[in-house]
Design a protein around this motif. Structure first.
Motif, PDB file in Angstrom:
ATOM      1  N   ARG A   6       0.836  -1.205   0.000  1.00 15.45           N
ATOM      2  CA  ARG A   6       0.000   0.000   0.000  1.00 15.45           C
ATOM      3  C   ARG A   6       0.871   1.255   0.000  1.00 15.45           C
ATOM      4  O   ARG A   6       0.579   2.220  -0.695  1.00 15.45           O
ATOM      5  N   GLY A   7       1.963   1.256   0.784  1.00 16.13           N
ATOM      6  CA  GLY A   7       2.879   2.394   0.806  1.00 16.13           C
ATOM      7  C   GLY A   7       3.544   2.601  -0.548  1.00 16.13           C
ATOM      8  O   GLY A   7       3.696   3.736  -1.006  1.00 16.13           O
ATOM      9  N   ALA A   8       3.947   1.520  -1.211  1.00 15.21           N
ATOM     10  CA  ALA A   8       4.565   1.634  -2.534  1.00 15.21           C
ATOM     11  C   ALA A   8       3.568   2.177  -3.549  1.00 15.21           C
ATOM     12  O   ALA A   8       3.908   3.030  -4.385  1.00 15.21           O
ATOM     13  N   ARG A   9       2.337   1.701  -3.480  1.00 17.97           N
ATOM     14  CA  ARG A   9       1.297   2.196  -4.398  1.00 17.97           C
ATOM     15  C   ARG A   9       1.031   3.678  -4.145  1.00 17.97           C
ATOM     16  O   ARG A   9       0.901   4.470  -5.078  1.00 17.97           O
ATOM     17  N   LEU A  10       0.953   4.072  -2.882  1.00 19.96           N
ATOM     18  CA  LEU A  10       0.717   5.473  -2.540  1.00 19.96           C
ATOM     19  C   LEU A  10       1.863   6.353  -3.030  1.00 19.96           C
ATOM     20  O   LEU A  10       1.637   7.477  -3.492  1.00 19.96           O
ATOM     21  N   ALA A  11       3.100   5.863  -2.964  1.00 13.45           N
ATOM     22  CA  ALA A  11       4.243   6.633  -3.473  1.00 13.45           C
ATOM     23  C   ALA A  11       4.060   6.940  -4.953  1.00 13.45           C
ATOM     24  O   ALA A  11       4.287   8.073  -5.406  1.00 13.45           O
ATOM     25  N   ARG A  12       3.641   5.933  -5.729  1.00 11.76           N
ATOM     26  CA  ARG A  12       3.414   6.144  -7.164  1.00 11.76           C
ATOM     27  C   ARG A  12       2.276   7.133  -7.401  1.00 11.76           C
ATOM     28  O   ARG A  12       2.391   8.052  -8.219  1.00 11.76           O
ATOM     29  N   LEU A  13       1.178   6.986  -6.671  1.00 14.79           N
ATOM     30  CA  LEU A  13       0.043   7.886  -6.851  1.00 14.79           C
ATOM     31  C   LEU A  13       0.383   9.325  -6.468  1.00 14.79           C
ATOM     32  O   LEU A  13      -0.012  10.276  -7.156  1.00 14.79           O
ATOM     33  N   LEU A  14       1.117   9.497  -5.363  1.00 15.07           N
ATOM     34  CA  LEU A  14       1.516  10.844  -4.945  1.00 15.07           C
ATOM     35  C   LEU A  14       2.464  11.483  -5.949  1.00 15.07           C
ATOM     36  O   LEU A  14       2.400  12.694  -6.205  1.00 15.07           O
ATOM     37  N   THR A  15       3.344  10.679  -6.527  1.00 14.28           N
ATOM     38  CA  THR A  15       4.254  11.197  -7.555  1.00 14.28           C
ATOM     39  C   THR A  15       3.468  11.707  -8.744  1.00 14.28           C
ATOM     40  O   THR A  15       3.694  12.823  -9.228  1.00 14.28           O
ATOM     41  N   THR A  16       2.541  10.913  -9.223  1.00 18.98           N
ATOM     42  CA  THR A  16       1.716  11.324 -10.358  1.00 18.98           C
ATOM     43  C   THR A  16       0.948  12.596 -10.036  1.00 18.98           C
ATOM     44  O   THR A  16       0.913  13.534 -10.848  1.00 18.98           O
ATOM     45  N   ALA A  17       0.352  12.673  -8.859  1.00 16.06           N
ATOM     46  CA  ALA A  17      -0.426  13.848  -8.480  1.00 16.06           C
ATOM     47  C   ALA A  17       0.434  15.103  -8.400  1.00 16.06           C
ATOM     48  O   ALA A  17       0.062  16.164  -8.925  1.00 16.06           O
ATOM     49  N   HIS A  18       1.606  15.008  -7.766  1.00 20.06           N
ATOM     50  CA  HIS A  18       2.455  16.193  -7.621  1.00 20.06           C
ATOM     51  C   HIS A  18       3.030  16.646  -8.956  1.00 20.06           C
ATOM     52  O   HIS A  18       3.050  17.845  -9.262  1.00 20.06           O
ATOM     53  N   LEU A  19       3.507  15.723  -9.753  1.00 17.43           N
ATOM     54  CA  LEU A  19       4.087  16.124 -11.041  1.00 17.43           C
ATOM     55  C   LEU A  19       3.028  16.709 -11.964  1.00 17.43           C
ATOM     56  O   LEU A  19       3.290  17.676 -12.678  1.00 17.43           O
ATOM     57  N   THR A  20       1.836  16.151 -11.946  1.00 17.99           N
ATOM     58  CA  THR A  20       0.743  16.712 -12.749  1.00 17.99           C
ATOM     59  C   THR A  20       0.417  18.120 -12.269  1.00 17.99           C
ATOM     60  O   THR A  20       0.248  19.040 -13.071  1.00 17.99           O
ATOM     61  N   HIS A  21       0.356  18.302 -10.952  1.00 12.33           N
ATOM     62  CA  HIS A  21       0.096  19.633 -10.384  1.00 12.33           C
ATOM     63  C   HIS A  21       1.194  20.630 -10.786  1.00 12.33           C
ATOM     64  O   HIS A  21       0.917  21.799 -11.016  1.00 12.33           O
ATOM     65  N   TRP A  22       2.435  20.162 -10.853  1.00 13.64           N
ATOM     66  CA  TRP A  22       3.551  21.020 -11.238  1.00 13.64           C
ATOM     67  C   TRP A  22       3.634  21.217 -12.750  1.00 13.64           C
ATOM     68  O   TRP A  22       4.513  21.919 -13.236  1.00 13.64           O
ATOM     69  N   GLY A  23       2.760  20.561 -13.519  1.00 14.91           N
ATOM     70  CA  GLY A  23       2.771  20.711 -14.971  1.00 14.91           C
ATOM     71  C   GLY A  23       3.880  19.922 -15.653  1.00 14.91           C
ATOM     72  O   GLY A  23       4.332  20.299 -16.738  1.00 14.91           O
ATOM     73  N   LEU A  24       4.301  18.831 -15.032  1.00 13.45           N
ATOM     74  CA  LEU A  24       5.399  18.026 -15.577  1.00 13.45           C
ATOM     75  C   LEU A  24       4.876  16.660 -16.014  1.00 13.45           C
ATOM     76  O   LEU A  24       3.916  16.149 -15.451  1.00 13.45           O
ATOM     77  N   PRO A  25       5.537  16.057 -16.997  1.00 12.08           N
ATOM     78  CA  PRO A  25       5.141  14.699 -17.390  1.00 12.08           C
ATOM     79  C   PRO A  25       5.412  13.735 -16.243  1.00 12.08           C
ATOM     80  O   PRO A  25       6.442  13.820 -15.577  1.00 12.08           O
ATOM     81  N   ALA A  26       4.484  12.821 -16.026  1.00  7.29           N
ATOM     82  CA  ALA A  26       4.571  11.975 -14.838  1.00  7.29           C
ATOM     83  C   ALA A  26       4.814  10.501 -15.124  1.00  7.29           C
ATOM     84  O   ALA A  26       5.183   9.760 -14.214  1.00  7.29           O
ATOM     85  N   GLU A  27       4.630  10.052 -16.362  1.00  6.04           N
ATOM     86  CA  GLU A  27       4.629   8.615 -16.623  1.00  6.04           C
ATOM     87  C   GLU A  27       5.946   7.937 -16.273  1.00  6.04           C
ATOM     88  O   GLU A  27       5.966   6.961 -15.515  1.00  6.04           O
ATOM     89  N   SER A  28       7.061   8.410 -16.797  1.00  6.74           N
ATOM     90  CA  SER A  28       8.353   7.769 -16.511  1.00  6.74           C
ATOM     91  C   SER A  28       8.690   7.853 -15.030  1.00  6.74           C
ATOM     92  O   SER A  28       9.146   6.881 -14.427  1.00  6.74           O
ATOM     93  N   ALA A  29       8.460   9.024 -14.434  1.00  6.41           N
ATOM     94  CA  ALA A  29       8.755   9.191 -13.008  1.00  6.41           C
ATOM     95  C   ALA A  29       7.898   8.253 -12.162  1.00  6.41           C
ATOM     96  O   ALA A  29       8.387   7.672 -11.188  1.00  6.41           O
ATOM     97  N   ALA A  30       6.637   8.073 -12.523  1.00  2.00           N
ATOM     98  CA  ALA A  30       5.765   7.182 -11.757  1.00  2.00           C
ATOM     99  C   ALA A  30       6.259   5.740 -11.834  1.00  2.00           C
ATOM    100  O   ALA A  30       6.230   5.014 -10.828  1.00  2.00           O
ATOM    101  N   HIS A  31       6.736   5.314 -13.006  1.00  2.72           N
ATOM    102  CA  HIS A  31       7.283   3.961 -13.132  1.00  2.72           C
ATOM    103  C   HIS A  31       8.546   3.802 -12.284  1.00  2.72           C
ATOM    104  O   HIS A  31       8.738   2.776 -11.621  1.00  2.72           O
ATOM    105  N   ILE A  32       9.402   4.819 -12.306  1.00  2.00           N
ATOM    106  CA  ILE A  32      10.638   4.768 -11.510  1.00  2.00           C
ATOM    107  C   ILE A  32      10.298   4.689 -10.022  1.00  2.00           C
ATOM    108  O   ILE A  32      10.842   3.857  -9.295  1.00  2.00           O
ATOM    109  N   VAL A  33       9.394   5.541  -9.567  1.00  2.00           N
ATOM    110  CA  VAL A  33       9.001   5.527  -8.155  1.00  2.00           C
ATOM    111  C   VAL A  33       8.379   4.186  -7.788  1.00  2.00           C
ATOM    112  O   VAL A  33       8.666   3.641  -6.718  1.00  2.00           O
ATOM    113  N   ALA A  34       7.556   3.629  -8.655  1.00  2.00           N
ATOM    114  CA  ALA A  34       6.943   2.334  -8.369  1.00  2.00           C
ATOM    115  C   ALA A  34       8.014   1.265  -8.137  1.00  2.00           C
ATOM    116  O   ALA A  34       7.916   0.476  -7.191  1.00  2.00           O
ATOM    117  N   GLU A  35       9.039   1.255  -8.979  1.00  2.00           N
ATOM    118  CA  GLU A  35      10.099   0.246  -8.827  1.00  2.00           C
ATOM    119  C   GLU A  35      10.930   0.487  -7.574  1.00  2.00           C
ATOM    120  O   GLU A  35      11.222  -0.451  -6.823  1.00  2.00           O
TER     121      GLU A  35
END
Length: 145
Positions: free
Chosen positions: A26-55
């Motif tokens: 659950r913590g690992a999943r939340l890390a990926r979701l929070l990454t996507t949310a913050h990068l989207t809010h900052w106007g940055l592409p999130a897909e690659s970063a979300a995969h990296i954070v997930a791993e």
């Protein structure tokens, strides 16, 4: 008479986010979701970063887990040119293979590809040890102008 005009430019402040998460699926999943949310809010592409954070978060929960100790996710945009991702866990004595030393797992292996994915997606990645008992696995993504 000569006049000199001095203009000072201030770069945008560094955007950063830090959170402690439980070393669970659950913590690992939340890390990926929070990454996507913050990068989207900052106007940055999130897909690659979300995969990296997930791993990296999954590795922290599987290989870096210590009962009662959280792992830390840190995201920072530096000089509007670089996204730095860090995942810190409490198992500094258990280091993953360094960049460039990873072996491909066998075709039937069900795990062992996480850092290969990180290496393929990140522009740079590495491992920082300490302060004891911690280690940080980090990845950097160059941001397109």
């Amino acid at each position: 008479m000569t006049q000199e005009i001095t203009r000072t430019e201030h770069s945008a402040p560094t955007r950063q986010f830090t959170v402690l998460l439980s070393p669970t699926r659950r913590g690992a999943r939340l890390a990926r979701l929070l990454t996507t949310a913050h990068l989207t809010h900052w106007g940055l592409p999130a897909e690659s970063a979300a995969h990296i954070v997930a791993e990296l978060a999954t590795n922290a929960t599987v290989h870096g887990r210590v009962a009662g100790r959280d792992f830390r996710l840190y995201l920072a945009v530096l000089r509007d040119a670089l996204l730095r991702i860090e995942v810190t866990d409490a198992r500094g004595e258990r280091l993953p293979p360094a960049p460039g030393t990873l072996d491909l797992p066998g075709g039937e292996a069900e795990s062992g590809r996480g850092l290969l994915i990180v290496g393929a997606l990140a522009d740079r990645w590495g491992i920082d040890v300490g302060p004891a008992p911690r280690k940080t696995v980090w990845a950097e993504l160059d941001l397109a102008p």
